[in-house]
Design an enzyme around this catalytic site. Structure first.
Site, PDB file in Angstrom:
ATOM      1  N   CYS A 120       7.311  -0.300  -3.991  1.00 54.26           N
ATOM      2  CA  CYS A 120       6.141  -0.599  -3.153  1.00 54.26           C
ATOM      3  C   CYS A 120       6.309  -0.153  -1.699  1.00 54.26           C
ATOM      4  O   CYS A 120       5.329  -0.122  -0.951  1.00 54.26           O
ATOM      5  CB  CYS A 120       5.827  -2.095  -3.211  1.00 54.26           C
ATOM      6  SG  CYS A 120       5.374  -2.654  -4.874  1.00 54.26           S
ATOM      7  N   HIS A 262       1.825  -4.173   2.855  1.00 54.18           N
ATOM      8  CA  HIS A 262       1.772  -4.009   1.408  1.00 54.18           C
ATOM      9  C   HIS A 262       1.143  -5.244   0.782  1.00 54.18           C
ATOM     10  O   HIS A 262       1.520  -6.380   1.082  1.00 54.18           O
ATOM     11  CB  HIS A 262       3.177  -3.805   0.852  1.00 54.18           C
ATOM     12  CG  HIS A 262       3.251  -3.988  -0.630  1.00 54.18           C
ATOM     13  ND1 HIS A 262       2.479  -3.267  -1.505  1.00 54.18           N
ATOM     14  CD2 HIS A 262       3.991  -4.842  -1.392  1.00 54.18           C
ATOM     15  CE1 HIS A 262       2.743  -3.652  -2.733  1.00 54.18           C
ATOM     16  NE2 HIS A 262       3.650  -4.610  -2.697  1.00 54.18           N
ATOM     17  N   ASN A 292      -2.111  -5.990  -6.641  1.00 55.66           N
ATOM     18  CA  ASN A 292      -0.968  -5.274  -6.079  1.00 55.66           C
ATOM     19  C   ASN A 292      -0.922  -3.899  -6.733  1.00 55.66           C
ATOM     20  O   ASN A 292      -0.640  -3.781  -7.926  1.00 55.66           O
ATOM     21  CB  ASN A 292       0.315  -6.065  -6.365  1.00 55.66           C
ATOM     22  CG  ASN A 292       1.564  -5.408  -5.803  1.00 55.66           C
ATOM     23  OD1 ASN A 292       1.613  -4.214  -5.568  1.00 55.66           O
ATOM     24  ND2 ASN A 292       2.601  -6.204  -5.610  1.00 55.66           N
TER      25      ASN A 292
END
Length: 344
Positions: A120, A262, A292
């Site tokens: 990520c 993020h 996500n």
């Protein structure tokens, strides 16, 4: 006469275009509750997510990335780039890298093209690499894409991960420019902690598992995450690295107009904002509608924020991310005047 090194010392990577792409299929919390022991209130209270997108059958990471990249190039005013960097955890194949195929499909024949694997945090790592290539004079226009199709690596029966992740892609174009202009990336701070690599992993499929000659267990082929400890690490690392990036840029937290973090889950985002001392309204988020999306989350949010007007020219912005590895990173910039070519 100025030397090449003198010129390169004044060259910065400047964001000149943004773009994103989401698959058409929407998967709501209600949809998941029909196949998992979960509910809309349970998912929302723990993650802040209401729905996420899922790639169609046969739709791979490169398909999403090409569309996001095409839109970012269009927004930048040129369909050309000499370098393509793809940040992803879900490449089309283990070998070769996916970026060269993306470059070819975008008509960027002969472009430098490679993948970055930092889960990520991959997009922030990709920005740093692209900025370095521009500073070195190796590249002039770099397309940095974050794209992931997590639906291909998530166990659909695992409630702890199946409710969190979605599929998507986002991209930015970096061009060579001056350090002081709007859109120029500030100092970038990166880090990792391999001793905690087992907190986020896919055990099977790599050389470690294959070298044992043992067939992997079914669950070893899926993404796994140690939720509580990942939460603690994500909060601590994104807070710390954001503070380091602010110090490197000479900014105070009170000067920051927008935090683009993020999109891990809403509780992590709120806690990072609290620890930084940043007002909640300055933290942008799209996790409720996309979940996500891994390496795609930051560029996807950037593009959507440009589209809806919550990110405007002149805003002082902090970008920060945390991911498997463990990895983390942050950078700063003053947002430039750019448009979006992505669909609403």
């Amino acid at each position: 006469m100025e030397s090449g090194s003198d010129i390169r010392a004044r060259t910065s990577a400047v964001i000149s275009g943004v773009g994103s792409y989401l698959p058409e299929q929407v998967v709501t919390n209600f949809d998941l509750s029909q196949v998992l022991e979960t509910s809309d209130p349970w998912i929302r209270s723990r993650t802040g997510i209401r729905e996420r997108r899922r790639a169609a059958t046969g739709q791979a990471t490169s398909d999403l990335a090409v569309e996001a990249g095409r839109r970012a190039l269009s927004a930048s005013g040129s369909d050309q780039a000499d370098t393509v960097i793809l940040a992803t955890t879900t490449p089309d194949e283990t070998c070769p890298a996916t970026a060269p195929a993306i470059a070819s499909r975008l008509g960027l024949e002969g472009a430098t093209a490679f993948d970055v694997s930092a889960v990520c945090t991959g997009f922030v790592y990709g920005l740093a690499v692209g900025a370095g290539l521009i500073a070195a004079g190796t590249a002039r226009r770099v397309l940095v894409i974050g794209a992931d199709v997590y639906s291909t690596i998530i166990n659909p029966a695992d409630r702890s991960t199946a409710v969190i992740f979605g599929d998507g892609a986002g991209a930015v174009v970096l061009r060579a420019g001056e350090p002081g202009e709007a859109g120029a990336l500030g100092p970038t701070v990166l880090g990792s902690d391999g001793e905690r690599g087992d907190l986020i992993r896919i055990p099977a499929g790599g050389s470690r598992q294959r070298s044992t000659k043992r067939s992997p267990l079914p669950e070893e082929q899926y993404f796994s995450m140690a939720g509580p400890e990942v939460y603690r690490q994500a909060v601590a690392r994104m807070t710390e690295v954001s503070q380091e990036a602010l110090r490197a840029a000479g900014w105070q937290i009170g000067e920051v107009d927008r935090l683009i973090a993020h999109q891990a889950n809403s509780r992590i985002l709120d806690t990072v904002s609290d620890r930084l001392g940043l007002a909640k309204e300055r933290q942008l988020s799209n996790i409720a509608l996309v979940g996500n999306t891994g390496a795609a989350s930051i560029p996807l949010l950037l593009d959507q924020a440009v589209t809806n007007g919550t990110l405007r020219a002149g805003h002082k912005v902090v970008l920060t991310a945390f991911g498997g590895g463990l990895t983390w990173g942050a950078t700063t910039l003053i947002w430039p005047r750019v448009t979006s070519r992505s669909a609403a």
